[in-house]
Design a protein around this motif. Structure first.
Motif, PDB file in Angstrom:
ATOM      1  N   GLU A   2      -1.863   2.271  -2.095  1.00 14.97           N
ATOM      2  CA  GLU A   2      -1.702   0.828  -2.046  1.00 14.97           C
ATOM      3  C   GLU A   2      -2.977   0.143  -1.548  1.00 14.97           C
ATOM      4  OE1 GLU A   2       0.730  -0.948  -3.026  1.00 14.97           O
ATOM      5  OE2 GLU A   2       2.288   0.549  -3.374  1.00 14.97           O
ATOM      6  N   THR A 121       1.755  -4.258   3.957  1.00 14.95           N
ATOM      7  CA  THR A 121       2.957  -5.064   4.040  1.00 14.95           C
ATOM      8  C   THR A 121       4.169  -4.126   4.008  1.00 14.95           C
ATOM      9  OG1 THR A 121       3.181  -5.288   1.641  1.00 14.95           O
ATOM     10  CG2 THR A 121       1.817  -6.935   2.786  1.00 14.95           C
ATOM     11  N   GLU A 123       6.696  -4.060   2.059  1.00 15.33           N
ATOM     12  CA  GLU A 123       6.984  -3.666   0.689  1.00 15.33           C
ATOM     13  C   GLU A 123       6.005  -2.599   0.204  1.00 15.33           C
ATOM     14  OE1 GLU A 123       8.526  -7.535   1.731  1.00 15.33           O
ATOM     15  OE2 GLU A 123       6.465  -6.782   1.730  1.00 15.33           O
ATOM     16  N   ARG A 127       6.720   1.410  -0.772  1.00 13.11           N
ATOM     17  CA  ARG A 127       6.275   1.911  -2.079  1.00 13.11           C
ATOM     18  C   ARG A 127       5.392   3.141  -1.913  1.00 13.11           C
ATOM     19  NH1 ARG A 127       5.380  -2.827  -3.889  1.00 13.11           N
ATOM     20  NH2 ARG A 127       3.161  -2.946  -3.380  1.00 13.11           N
ATOM     21  N   ASN A 174       1.946  -4.779  10.048  1.00 14.62           N
ATOM     22  CA  ASN A 174       3.290  -4.234   9.919  1.00 14.62           C
ATOM     23  C   ASN A 174       3.609  -3.526  11.237  1.00 14.62           C
ATOM     24  OD1 ASN A 174       5.713  -3.428   8.834  1.00 14.62           O
ATOM     25  ND2 ASN A 174       4.839  -2.053   7.305  1.00 14.62           N
ATOM     26  N   HIS A 184      12.579   2.194   6.700  1.00 14.59           N
ATOM     27  CA  HIS A 184      11.612   2.231   5.600  1.00 14.59           C
ATOM     28  C   HIS A 184      11.606   3.596   4.925  1.00 14.59           C
ATOM     29  CE1 HIS A 184       8.924  -1.484   6.584  1.00 14.59           C
ATOM     30  NE2 HIS A 184      10.195  -1.788   6.433  1.00 14.59           N
ATOM     31  N   SER A 187      14.665   3.770   2.805  1.00 18.87           N
ATOM     32  CA  SER A 187      14.485   2.937   1.616  1.00 18.87           C
ATOM     33  C   SER A 187      13.573   3.606   0.596  1.00 18.87           C
ATOM     34  CB  SER A 187      13.901   1.571   2.005  1.00 18.87           C
ATOM     35  OG  SER A 187      14.806   0.847   2.810  1.00 18.87           O
TER      36      SER A 187
END
Length: 238
Positions: A2, A121, A123, A127, A174, A184, A187
């Motif tokens: 990322e 972040t 998100e 990911r 974060n 997280h 998820s």
């Protein structure tokens, strides 16, 4: 991997943290040494390791002897330093992407993400953790560390920001606590998640010598840092 919001390519000198480590004394060296030793102890006996966000290669170069390892990072300058300093036939470094590794069918017995996800972040962190899961071989383990914002870490961060040429004001976007890190990881698709804390006051005892720091680290580890260590330490499996 990322993309981060902060400009890591130009704002952190190549090899900055490794040069701190290579002094082999002081609080900041001891922080990195105890952290990396703790992470390495959780890997078991892996044949292949992927270190995501490897920076200048300190962990791979000093804590994975005899292990095939790949370090990836978004900073070409850090990867160039890592290759020059620690590169070998067994230890390689790249700016390649996790997606590219997955498409190439690469799999690893262990994946490490050491003090990286706080720079992303929420998100983007989820990911990345999900992409890391896809790269684990059957039975593989993910090991993650990140600052614990329900500890003394916020005060430590203020001190680093005041005294160091590299600060965390813009970098740490974060701010994790135990429950958030576990959420997280869940998820991201992990089903076997454990989150505890690490690194209490021991690194600061290095001001009195590394022997004092190591002795205090052993004591603190024996009581699990009373759950308030300055780093969160998670292990997870698919």
């Amino acid at each position: 991997m990322e993309e981060a919001v902060y400009d890591y390519e130009t704002r952190i000198p190549a090899g900055f943290y490794d040069k701190v480590y290579r002094r082999k004394f002081g609080v900041r060296y001891c922080w990195h040494d105890l952290k990396f030793r703790t992470v390495a102890a959780l890997l078991g006996s892996p044949r292949r390791v992927l270190d995501i966000g490897c920076g200048p290669g300190t962990f791979i170069g000093n804590y994975l002897p005899g292990v095939e390892a790949l370090g990836i990072d978004i900073s070409a300058a850090q990867i160039e330093y890592a290759t020059r300093t620690y590169g070998s036939s067994a230890h390689r470094f790249s700016t390649g992407s996790l997606a590219g590794l997955c498409e190439a069918g690469q799999r690893f017995d262990a994946v490490t993400v050491v003090e990286l996800i706080e720079h992303l972040t929420p998100e983007a962190a989820i990911r990345l953790l999900s992409e890391a899961r896809a790269l684990l071989a059957p039975g593989g383990v993910l090991v993650v560390t990140t600052p614990n914002y329900r500890s003394l870490w916020p005060l430590i961060e203020l001190g680093v920001n005041a005294l160091s040429p590299v600060d965390y004001i813009e970098q740490h976007i974060n701010k994790y606590r135990r429950g958030l890190l576990a959420a997280h990881l869940s998820s991201a698709g992990y089903g076997d998640v454990s989150v505890r804390t690490a690194l209490g006051l021991a690194p600061f005892a290095a001001a009195f010598g590394l022997g004092a720091a190591n002795a205090l680290h052993a004591l603190e580890t024996g009581v699990n840092h009373f759950g308030i260590g300055n780093l969160l330490l998670a292990t997870a499996r698919p």
